[in-house]
Design a protein around this motif. Structure first.
Motif, PDB file in Angstrom:
ATOM      1  N   ASP A  41      40.185  47.891  26.604  1.00  0.00           N
ATOM      2  CA  ASP A  41      38.975  47.253  26.061  1.00  0.00           C
ATOM      3  C   ASP A  41      39.272  46.395  24.826  1.00  0.00           C
ATOM      4  O   ASP A  41      38.363  45.919  24.168  1.00  0.00           O
ATOM      5  CB  ASP A  41      37.916  48.308  25.733  1.00  0.00           C
ATOM      6  CG  ASP A  41      38.392  49.305  24.688  1.00  0.00           C
ATOM      7  OD1 ASP A  41      39.574  49.215  24.254  1.00  0.00           O
ATOM      8  OD2 ASP A  41      37.591  50.169  24.288  1.00  0.00           O
ATOM      9  N   GLU A  81      37.791  42.759  24.663  1.00  0.00           N
ATOM     10  CA  GLU A  81      36.339  42.589  24.811  1.00  0.00           C
ATOM     11  C   GLU A  81      35.804  41.805  23.613  1.00  0.00           C
ATOM     12  O   GLU A  81      36.311  41.980  22.511  1.00  0.00           O
ATOM     13  CB  GLU A  81      35.655  43.965  24.863  1.00  0.00           C
ATOM     14  CG  GLU A  81      36.098  44.842  26.019  1.00  0.00           C
ATOM     15  CD  GLU A  81      34.993  45.021  27.065  1.00  0.00           C
ATOM     16  OE1 GLU A  81      33.991  44.283  27.002  1.00  0.00           O
ATOM     17  OE2 GLU A  81      35.155  45.892  27.930  1.00  0.00           O
ATOM     18  N   PRO A  82      34.767  41.005  23.742  1.00  0.00           N
ATOM     19  CA  PRO A  82      34.026  40.743  24.979  1.00  0.00           C
ATOM     20  C   PRO A  82      34.607  39.570  25.769  1.00  0.00           C
ATOM     21  O   PRO A  82      34.006  39.149  26.743  1.00  0.00           O
ATOM     22  CB  PRO A  82      32.637  40.379  24.437  1.00  0.00           C
ATOM     23  CG  PRO A  82      32.929  39.646  23.155  1.00  0.00           C
ATOM     24  CD  PRO A  82      34.184  40.283  22.594  1.00  0.00           C
ATOM     25  N   SER A  98      37.036  41.431  29.812  1.00  0.00           N
ATOM     26  CA  SER A  98      36.480  42.793  29.860  1.00  0.00           C
ATOM     27  C   SER A  98      37.525  43.818  30.280  1.00  0.00           C
ATOM     28  O   SER A  98      38.524  43.492  30.939  1.00  0.00           O
ATOM     29  CB  SER A  98      35.311  42.833  30.838  1.00  0.00           C
ATOM     30  OG  SER A  98      35.802  42.695  32.160  1.00  0.00           O
ATOM     31  N   ALA A  99      37.261  45.065  29.904  1.00  0.00           N
ATOM     32  CA  ALA A  99      38.119  46.171  30.322  1.00  0.00           C
ATOM     33  C   ALA A  99      38.159  46.264  31.847  1.00  0.00           C
ATOM     34  O   ALA A  99      39.212  46.540  32.435  1.00  0.00           O
ATOM     35  CB  ALA A  99      37.605  47.487  29.722  1.00  0.00           C
ATOM     36  N   ASP A 117      33.889  38.581  35.051  1.00  0.00           N
ATOM     37  CA  ASP A 117      33.270  38.249  33.758  1.00  0.00           C
ATOM     38  C   ASP A 117      32.515  36.921  33.783  1.00  0.00           C
ATOM     39  O   ASP A 117      31.466  36.791  33.166  1.00  0.00           O
ATOM     40  CB  ASP A 117      34.341  38.152  32.665  1.00  0.00           C
ATOM     41  CG  ASP A 117      35.023  39.484  32.411  1.00  0.00           C
ATOM     42  OD1 ASP A 117      34.460  40.527  32.794  1.00  0.00           O
ATOM     43  OD2 ASP A 117      36.131  39.480  31.842  1.00  0.00           O
TER      44      ASP A 117
END
Lengths: 199, 193
Positions: free
Chosen positions: B13, B16-17, B20-21, B166
């Motif tokens: 993560d 992020e953002p 994304s993970a 994403d």
């Protein structure tokens, strides 16, 4: 005259759960819509306005990359939405089934060949069932090329095609392309494939 | 000798953002892992059984090239990100970018265009060419500039799997966010090496 994005003959939710509505909507409005707009822009002033999409495909290799890529994207997606419908016959019958047996031995053998072509196409592209001199064959093409194009390794008239660009399945299946291909197979409207086979 | 999947040098993560993970879990855990598995399964009994990835990239074709090059390309891609990295080129690398592109802004525009316009699956790269100049190249599918004798410094994966969860069809938005997690220290080390 410019090309128009065709409306789907069914709702975006119609192929759920095998193909989700979000994938359908983005695929149709953004990807297919993008190819349509880019094709029209690329054709402007090219001297090829007024040609049918099939005529453009036949000389795609001599045209700018933007025409080949977006023209292919326009044609291929038109076919994809039409053979992927919620209704229609879920098994080939009649003359088409006869031709499949003659070319592949059995429907199972066709499915195996088609699935293999779809899974092994590396990167973005399409797998096809096409008519080459009255014989059905399976092939695959990179990116938005198709069997109508002068540049295709295996040329002929497409009767069935599967989009294996990741945008066709990533929201629902991520890296599992084989699961998407299996789902696709179960959504084919064989009445439409038969219509295309008969030409 | 089998290849192994390198671990990411940051948490799933961490980007992020911007990335994304979930994207990283698939991209690293499934795609990169599959390329590692595939090349390991393909090389036994071939001349590439004991080859390095670089040797595979220079000499192999077909599935061995595709999977071997994708192992290299993805390792190269993942290693250049950091949540706390240096967000602009500095020192000798900045000077070279100014020299060969006119300005950092001109370089960025040129690179963004290369990444946005590569049709289909592939990669955009900043490389040092055989004349020692910096240059931007595009490669399709598994293509890697090492094959053409060019030294890669930086790469952007524009296979749809890199951004579709994403950003969906918005590849330019992914490219814009790519710069926000890039660590230029890594690129400088590659340039200096």
């Amino acid at each position: 005259m410019s090309f128009e994005l065709p409306k789907l003959g069914y709702a975006y939710t119609a192929l759920e759960p095998l193909i989700d509505a979000r994938t359908m909507e983005i695929h149709h409005t953004k990807h297919h819509g993008g190819y349509t707009a880019n094709l029209n822009a690329a054709l402007q002033g090219s001297g090829h306005e007024g040609k049918t999409i099939e005529e453009i495909m036949k000389i795609a290799g001599t045209l700018p990359a933007a025409v080949r890529n977006n023209g292919g994207g326009y044609y291929n997606h038109n076919l994809y939405w039409e053979i992927l419908t919620p209704g229609g016959s879920k098994e080939p019958r009649g003359v088409l089934l006869d031709a499949i047996r003659e070319s592949f031995g059995s429907l199972t053998a066709l499915k195996d060949a088609f699935v293999k072509a779809a899974i092994t196409r590396f990167g973005s592209g399409w797998a096809w069932l096409l008519l080459d001199n009255n014989k059905l064959v399976v092939s695959s093409t990179p990116n938005q090329d198709n069997p109508l194009m002068d540049v295709a390794e295996v040329k002929g008239r497409p009767v069935l095609g599967i989009d294996v660009w990741e945008h066709a399945y990533y929201l629902n299946y991520q890296n599992r392309r084989p699961d998407y291909v299996e789902a696709f197979w179960n959504l084919i409207n064989w009445d439409e494939v038969t219509r295309r086979f008969k030409g | 000798m089998a290849f192994t999947l390198p671990e990411l040098p940051y948490a799933m993560d961490a980007l992020e953002p911007f990335i994304s993970a979930r994207t990283l879990e698939f991209h690293h855990g499934k795609h990169h892992q599959a390329y590692v598995n595939n090349v390991n399964n393909l090389i036994p009994g071939t001349p590439f059984e004991h080859a390095t990835l670089e040797e595979i990239i220079l000499k192999a074709d077909g599935g061995i090239f595709n999977n071997g090059a994708q192992v290299f390309n993805h390792t190269f891609y993942f290693e250049q990100f950091s949540p706390f990295g240096c967000r602009e080129p500095l020192g000798a690398l900045k000077d070279a970018l100014d020299r060969d592109f006119g300005s950092i802004a001109a370089f960025t525009d040129h690179f963004n265009k290369a990444a946005a316009t590569l049709f289909g699956s592939g990669w955009a790269w900043l490389v040092v060419n055989i004349d020692g100049k910096l240059e931007i190249v595009q490669t399709s599918n598994a293509g890697c500039p090492l094959r053409d004798g060019k030294k890669p410094l930086l790469t952007c994966d524009v296979w749809e799997h890199a951004y579709y969860l994403d950003k969906q069809n918005l590849r330019p938005k992914y490219i814009e966010d790519f710069w926000k997690v890039l660590d230029w220290k890594v690129i400088s080390l590659r340039f200096g090496a």
